[in-house]
Design an enzyme around this catalytic site. Structure first.
Site, PDB file in Angstrom:
ATOM      1  CB  CYS A   1      -0.911   0.007   1.221  1.00 14.32           C
ATOM      2  SG  CYS A   1      -1.808  -1.536   1.480  1.00 14.32           S
TER       3      CYS A   1
ATOM      4  NE  ARG B   1       4.478   1.523  -1.895  1.00 12.24           N
ATOM      5  CZ  ARG B   1       5.645   0.957  -1.630  1.00 12.24           C
ATOM      6  NH1 ARG B   1       6.654   1.114  -2.458  1.00 12.24           N
ATOM      7  NH2 ARG B   1       5.815   0.225  -0.557  1.00 12.24           N
TER       8      ARG B   1
ATOM      9  CD1 TRP C   1      -2.976  -4.847  -4.451  1.00  5.52           C
ATOM     10  CD2 TRP C   1      -2.590  -6.143  -2.668  1.00  5.52           C
ATOM     11  NE1 TRP C   1      -2.915  -6.159  -4.886  1.00  5.52           N
ATOM     12  CE2 TRP C   1      -2.674  -6.982  -3.804  1.00  5.52           C
ATOM     13  CE3 TRP C   1      -2.350  -6.742  -1.428  1.00  5.52           C
ATOM     14  CZ2 TRP C   1      -2.536  -8.350  -3.749  1.00  5.52           C
ATOM     15  CZ3 TRP C   1      -2.210  -8.115  -1.363  1.00  5.52           C
ATOM     16  CH2 TRP C   1      -2.306  -8.904  -2.518  1.00  5.52           C
TER      17      TRP C   1
ATOM     18  CG  ASN D   1       1.778   0.665   3.625  1.00  2.00           C
ATOM     19  OD1 ASN D   1       0.598   0.920   3.433  1.00  2.00           O
ATOM     20  ND2 ASN D   1       2.750   1.327   3.028  1.00  2.00           N
ATOM     21  N   GLY D   2       1.306  -3.320   5.755  1.00  2.00           N
ATOM     22  CA  GLY D   2       1.772  -4.518   6.449  1.00  2.00           C
ATOM     23  C   GLY D   2       0.612  -5.355   6.960  1.00  2.00           C
TER      24      GLY D   2
ATOM     25  CD  GLU E   1       9.828 -11.331 -16.703  1.00  2.00           C
ATOM     26  OE1 GLU E   1       9.492 -10.134 -16.628  1.00  2.00           O
ATOM     27  OE2 GLU E   1       9.734 -12.128 -15.733  1.00  2.00           O
TER      28      GLU E   1
ATOM     29  CE  LYS F   1       6.912  -8.154 -16.750  1.00  2.00           C
ATOM     30  NZ  LYS F   1       7.189  -9.197 -15.908  1.00  2.00           N
TER      31      LYS F   1
ATOM     32  CD  GLU G   1       3.539  -9.408 -13.994  1.00  2.00           C
ATOM     33  OE1 GLU G   1       3.936  -9.338 -12.815  1.00  2.00           O
ATOM     34  OE2 GLU G   1       4.220  -8.981 -14.957  1.00  2.00           O
TER      35      GLU G   1
ATOM     36  CG  HIS H   1       7.191 -34.856 -20.357  1.00  2.00           C
ATOM     37  ND1 HIS H   1       7.287 -36.227 -20.316  1.00  2.00           N
ATOM     38  CD2 HIS H   1       8.339 -34.415 -20.939  1.00  2.00           C
ATOM     39  CE1 HIS H   1       8.447 -36.597 -20.826  1.00  2.00           C
ATOM     40  NE2 HIS H   1       9.098 -35.520 -21.224  1.00  2.00           N
TER      41      HIS H   1
ATOM     42  CE  LYS I   1       7.682  -1.907 -10.085  1.00  2.00           C
ATOM     43  NZ  LYS I   1       7.834  -2.603 -11.357  1.00  2.00           N
TER      44      LYS I   1
END
Length: 608
Positions: free
Chosen positions: A2, A27, A74, A100-101, A481, A485, A488, A504, A603
């Protein structure tokens, strides 16, 4: 995950707070809220959704308030609703808290406070902090905060104001980043320097279990036992224009296009003059320790984990040191075996990733040497580590990491060269690794100049619901990656696999509606990847290939091909990932997705 901003001074607090929190929307953007002390009242406004909704509510209000806090959330405990949005108030409405946390013992504390007569209005863990401070308040806000923190288990970055002690802004940190900005007759609190860079570059980084007591003119830092702590003032090197879009439609696109410059910055000053030998100032005085390293563990999450896999291949190939790449979230819970000759490398763009921070703390307790690779100076992971290297990539605002990934690979290559020098591995020092690195920025620019080809391919597949990415060797992590992307930011289901593993299981999914992205550069396993392409074609799959220049034959074997410059195998991922970043970006834009703020993501992941 956050964002927090706080202000105390002589200026109107509201516009400063709103402007600051807008810079932190990456964030968290489930909900947001603000508290301002004005006319002997704490005024609190909250909204669900993007910060623009809060901005509308605040517009024209709070003309006189000069003390306040603001938050973007968030969601963890409780759905994103008005009731669960921060700030949270105590029973009297005189104490306001943003956080935050995660408060791990919030259920116990809530029950204790309810038994004492406190009434709660939200489902959040944070609200217990406001009531806990209320229960200890006896005139001095900092004393009540200290006593409350002794009861709390978990992680927090807190900013607190109180109507009965209105000339103070209190900040406290344990496991979640918090920074104090110092101005002329004013102080700021923020979870990210981007929020206050417009107003001051003078900052103090709070460490765990520290509390800052701020007035407009003074700052005092103590621990939970009220022992005063002397803090160093640092200067932020970033300029404001580095956190602006600079004419680009999205931060992500800007950051993709910044990669020639961010890669140059990663190498700047790290090659000895007129030499291919590497000098790393962050590892000075650690050469003897590095010489004795016999085993390396890389801990990371998400994109940084993918970069760590490339680092594993690179270090094992060039240094013959065994490397393991671990998800940081799993590493700390399985009693890992660590010897005196083990080095743990922590990779994190933000330097605040909670799982990675916990992993290296565990490793440090077991006696490992910790080396950090981070982008943010002053971050928690960088401070906990024994030594480290910064990316110098500049701020990365887009939630989906791009330039940090390629810079991480470049820094891992620099580390490989540095350790080769220490260990006297002349064959590595005489290889093409150093010269290849120096050529990378120009080669990346060449790929970016040919972006229209990627846009054309994306237009054909923008309506796909699934996509498979395949790669072998150094390009297997690139496949991971690329898939990450795409999922996301475009919300297309995508999976990355080592190409041979397709047989497989995943091959059952391939049909005419399944685009398959194959990273098929002319490396030592090129002939094998051609066999995998044929297997896809035999089942009607559409193949998009990322191939090396001069490879004319592959155009006849696939549906689409995007060429990248030739380079040694170890550095191919820096080039082969660029078109995959552009492909994901274009697909997301064409599907109408919010590229910079994808749903459910934030983020900096500062909670487990």
């Amino acid at each position: 995950m956050c964002g927090i901003v706080g202000y105390i001074g002589d200026k109107r607090a509201a516009p400063i707070l709103i402007n600051g929190i807008k810079r932190l929307e990456y964030r968290g953007y489930d909900s947001s809220g603000i508290s301002i002390i004005e006319n002997d009242t704490i005024h609190c406004e909250r909204s669900v959704g993007f910060i623009s909704e809060l901005e509308k509510k605040v517009d024209g209000q709070f003309n006189d308030g000069t003390v306040g806090i603001v938050h973007t959330r968030w969601a963890t405990h409780g759905a994103p609703t008005i009731e669960n949005a921060h700030p949270h108030l105590d029973c009297t409405g005189k104490i306001s808290v943003v956080h935050n946390g995660i408060i791990e013992n919030h259920n116990y504390l809530r029950a204790r406070l309810e038994n004492a007569g406190h009434s709660f209005k939200s489902e959040t863990d944070t609200e217990v902090v406001a009531h806990l401070i209320e229960s200890y308040f006896d005139g001095a806000l900092e004393d009540a905060v200290r006593l409350a923190l002794k009861d709390i288990e978990g992680a927090y970055g807190l900013a607190i104001i109180c109507l009965d002690d209105p000339g103070k802004l209190i900040a406290a940190r344990r496991g979640s980043p918090l920074i104090i900005g110092i101005g002329e007759g004013e102080h700021y609190v923020t979870s990210d320097v981007a929020a206050t860079l417009e107003y001051t570059k003078e900052v103090v980084y709070l460490d765990d279990n520290e509390i800052a007591i701020l007035t407009k003119d003074t700052m005092k830092t103590v621990d939970v036992d009220n022992v005063e702590i002397t803090k160093r003032v640092d200067e932020v090197e970033w300029n404001l224009d580095r956190i602006e879009k600079g004419g680009y439609e999205h931060f992500m696109l800007k950051e993709i296009y910044e990669q020639p410059q961010s890669l140059e910055a990663a190498m700047l000053g790290r090659f000895e003059k007129n030499s291919d030998l590497v000098h790393l100032g962050g590892l000075k005085d650690k050469e003897d320790d590095l010489l004795n390293v016999r085993r390396i563990i890389i801990v990371a999450c998400g994109t940084s984990w993918n970069a760590g896999l490339i680092g594993e291949y690179m270090i094992e190939e060039h240094l013959c040191i065994p490397v393991e790449v671990e998800y940081a979230s799993e590493f700390r819970y399985r009693d890992p075996i660590i010897d005196d000759d083990t080095m743990v490398i922590a990779i994190s763009q933000s330097g605040e990733t909670a799982d990675t921070l916990a992993a290296i703390q565990e490793a440090k307790e077991k006696g490992a040497m910790i080396l950090s690779i981070c982008n943010v100076v002053g971050s928690s992971i960088a401070r906990v580590a024994d030594c480290g290297m910064f990316l110098h990539a500049g701020p990365e605002i887009g939630v989906a990491s791009t330039k940090a990934f390629t810079s991480q690979i470049a820094v891992l290559a620099l580390l490989t060269l540095f350790m080769a020098k220490i260990k006297g591995r002349e064959e590595v020092l005489n290889s093409d690794l150093a010269n290849g690195l120096k050529e990378i920025p120009e080669q990346v620019q060449k790929i970016l100049d040919n972006k229209d080809k990627i846009t054309e391919i994306a237009q054909l597949y923008k309506d796909s619901e699934n996509c498979l990415y395949l790669g072998r060797g150094y390009n297997y992590p690139v496949a991971l990656e690329g898939a990450l992307k795409l999922k996301e930011i475009s919300y297309i289901h995508a999976e990355g696999y080592p190409a041979a593993e397709m047989k497989h299981g995943p091959i059952a999914l391939i049909d005419k509606n399944m685009p398959v992205v194959v990273v098929a550069t002319t490396d030592r396993v090129y002939s094998k990847i051609l066999s995998n392409i044929e297997e896809v074609r035999a089942r009607g799959g559409k193949v998009i290939a990322i191939a090396s220049e001069q490879n004319a034959e592959i155009a006849d074997l696939v549906d689409h091909v995007f060429y990248i410059p030739e380079i040694i195998d170890a550095l191919v991922p820096i080039l082969s990932v660029i078109p995959l970043q552009l492909f994901a970006y274009q697909m997301a834009v064409m599907r109408g997705c919010n590229v910079d703020k994808p749903r459910n993501l934030a983020k900096s992941v500062t909670v487990e």
